[in-house]
Write an enzyme that holds these catalytic residues in place. Sequence first.
Site, PDB file in Angstrom:
ATOM      1  CG  ASP A  99      -2.125   0.465   1.006  1.00 50.33           C
ATOM      2  OD1 ASP A  99      -2.292   1.636   0.403  1.00 50.33           O
ATOM      3  OD2 ASP A  99      -3.318   0.048   1.678  1.00 50.33           O
ATOM      4  CG  ASP A 201      -4.241   5.758   1.445  1.00 44.97           C
ATOM      5  OD1 ASP A 201      -5.382   4.756   1.683  1.00 44.97           O
ATOM      6  OD2 ASP A 201      -4.275   6.806   1.882  1.00 44.97           O
ATOM      7  CD  GLU A 258      -9.048   4.933  -0.639  1.00 44.69           C
ATOM      8  OE1 GLU A 258      -9.627   4.578   0.037  1.00 44.69           O
ATOM      9  OE2 GLU A 258      -7.934   5.559  -0.576  1.00 44.69           O
ATOM     10  CG  HIS A 331      -8.612  -1.305   5.342  1.00 41.82           C
ATOM     11  ND1 HIS A 331      -8.552  -1.243   3.772  1.00 41.82           N
ATOM     12  CD2 HIS A 331      -8.301   0.124   5.571  1.00 41.82           C
ATOM     13  CE1 HIS A 331      -8.107  -0.329   3.219  1.00 41.82           C
ATOM     14  NE2 HIS A 331      -7.940   0.733   4.503  1.00 41.82           N
ATOM     15  CG  ASP A 332     -11.021   2.449   4.370  1.00 44.02           C
ATOM     16  OD1 ASP A 332     -10.460   2.258   5.730  1.00 44.02           O
ATOM     17  OD2 ASP A 332     -10.326   2.882   3.300  1.00 44.02           O
TER      18      ASP A 332
HETATM   19  C1  NOJ Z   1      -7.912   5.293   2.672  1.00 43.35           C
HETATM   20  C2  NOJ Z   1      -7.540   4.238   3.543  1.00 43.35           C
HETATM   21  O1  NOJ Z   1      -8.221   2.997   2.849  1.00 43.35           O
HETATM   22  C3  NOJ Z   1      -8.086   4.470   4.804  1.00 43.35           C
HETATM   23  O2  NOJ Z   1      -8.112   3.401   5.647  1.00 43.35           O
HETATM   24  C4  NOJ Z   1      -7.053   5.474   5.460  1.00 43.35           C
HETATM   25  O3  NOJ Z   1      -8.040   5.773   6.808  1.00 43.35           O
HETATM   26  C5  NOJ Z   1      -7.295   6.797   4.455  1.00 43.35           C
HETATM   27  N1  NOJ Z   1      -7.182   6.513   3.191  1.00 43.35           N
HETATM   28  C6  NOJ Z   1      -6.335   7.803   4.746  1.00 43.35           C
HETATM   29  O4  NOJ Z   1      -4.940   7.349   4.531  1.00 43.35           O
END
Ligand code: NOJ
Length: 552
Positions: A99, A201, A258, A331-332
């Site tokens: 990542d 990210d 992302e 994970h989000d």
């Molecule tokens: C996206 C990530 O998937 C998330 O877990 C993170 O909190 C934010 N970006 C900030 O890096």
Amino acid sequence: MKATKWWQNTAVYQIYPKSFNDTTGSGTGDLRGITEKLDYLKDLGAGALWLTPVYPSPMVDNGYDISDYTGINPQFGTLADMEELIAEAKKRDMRIVMDLVYNHSSDQHPWFIESKSSRNNAKSGWYIWRDAKEGGSAPTNWRGIFGGSAWTYCAERDQYYLHTFAEAQPDLNWENPEVRAALFAAANFWLDKGVGGFRIDAITYIKKPAVFEDGTPDAADGMVSVHTMTANTPGILDFLHEFRREVFDGHDIFTVGEANGVSVAELPDWVGENGVFSMLFEFAHVLVPYEDGECWSKMVPWKLTKLKGALSASQAGVAKEGWYPIYFENHDRARSVNYFFPKGGDARLAAKALATILMTLRGTPFIYEGEELGMTNVKWDTIDAYDDISSHGQYELALKEGFSPAEALSFVHFNSRDNARTPMQWNDTANAGFTTGTPWLPANENYHTINAAAEEADADSVLNYYKQIIRLRKTNPVLLNGVYEELLAENEQIYAFSRTEGNRRIVTAVNFSAEEAQLPAGFLRGVRLIGSYADAPKAALRPLEAVVYEEE
Ligand code: NOJ
């Protein structure tokens, strides 16, 4: 276009290392814990493993606040452990994907410590610094994605710095060529170690607007989301093309950005021959329960046609060129069985229903740890029980909006990222077999029934369904290349689509409702390749039933 790359015909498995497998009894998962489970992952059918950040970090945002881009967090192990993991994975024909968190660093990164120390130091321009408004308040009314102002004051410089996320995550200044060079060098360091790709990210935030202005408030706090003001700002692609040239080109890897804020129509600029990444995570289908942006207190009831429309739009977006990752969890996000089946029902069938869609849409399927077991949400009694920084921010925002503490907590129950971060459920022993110590987050109590060991032994488990359907996908070229067409588009119970290549046609049909769903006469023809019930459906799909047929 025919899919020809290794990463198009594989399944990617996402690991949240902190919660995956602890070999030391520290209560936190580690890299050796991942190496120990490689055979499990191989047996499942995963060809690449994406690890959320494992770099040194104060862990304010669980590793998305990095203080050294080329090291390993001692909580997770050493660089030698990482090298061993890459090598052991390779032996099993699996690649490790890292990542890259390049929109921001930690406020404990030496770059930031130097940058904030004065207005004239060598790293002075490495972050986004601005003077206060007249009167001393923050330069703009932007709200950070985790809540509160996106600006924090720094007395040493008598200036504010911008943070799209938490205060401890200052945004890097990509306009500065030294910053870009340092970030690209770090990515090349990991390529030299043999990683098989990168997940990048929050990449849509790296370019900021030329002028920083207040926006129209979108909530009771008088602020506007920084997302509205900075996501996907024109000029971003110039940075990204440089990234591609300096890092990705010439390597047999995949990159997945992302990209919250990039629409399907803009895709050709981002992926494919003239784009910058191999794939982009799209958000439309996971945002269906929200009215506008990801504000947890503003959820709305949704109809199946909204979810189907979002999935079909992204399938259409890459029909001719480009490629999408297919995902329901990461994970989000909360656990998908709770999220997409809010009315409940048989959780096993719900998990199999989603697995069926995940594995038969066109694109590379991404499985999040525990999804293959049908893991579910937790429900803790107080906000203090939650670790996740965004859960606290959303809770506070809901209170400001006038919701009661109980209502605000119910939004957290449904949405919290901690739902996906509880320990991986390996077996029925204490703490789900994740650790012999005290886990950093408690295991979901249902680990006694939902766990890998029990599911391995049960032919009808979610895990065995995953293994079967991953095999089906990998060995069936129609599921790789076949053209997607949505069927029964108006139906509010069934999601159905076909995949066609030459004279072969495969049809997937999934009943999202807890009632029987009538099928048009003769809709399912030929051989049933897989199904979530023991026998074939007749005139109707049974509650939450999923089937895949190949026509003859
Ligand atoms: C996206 C990530 O998937 C998330 O877990 C993170 O909190 C934010 N970006 C900030 O890096």
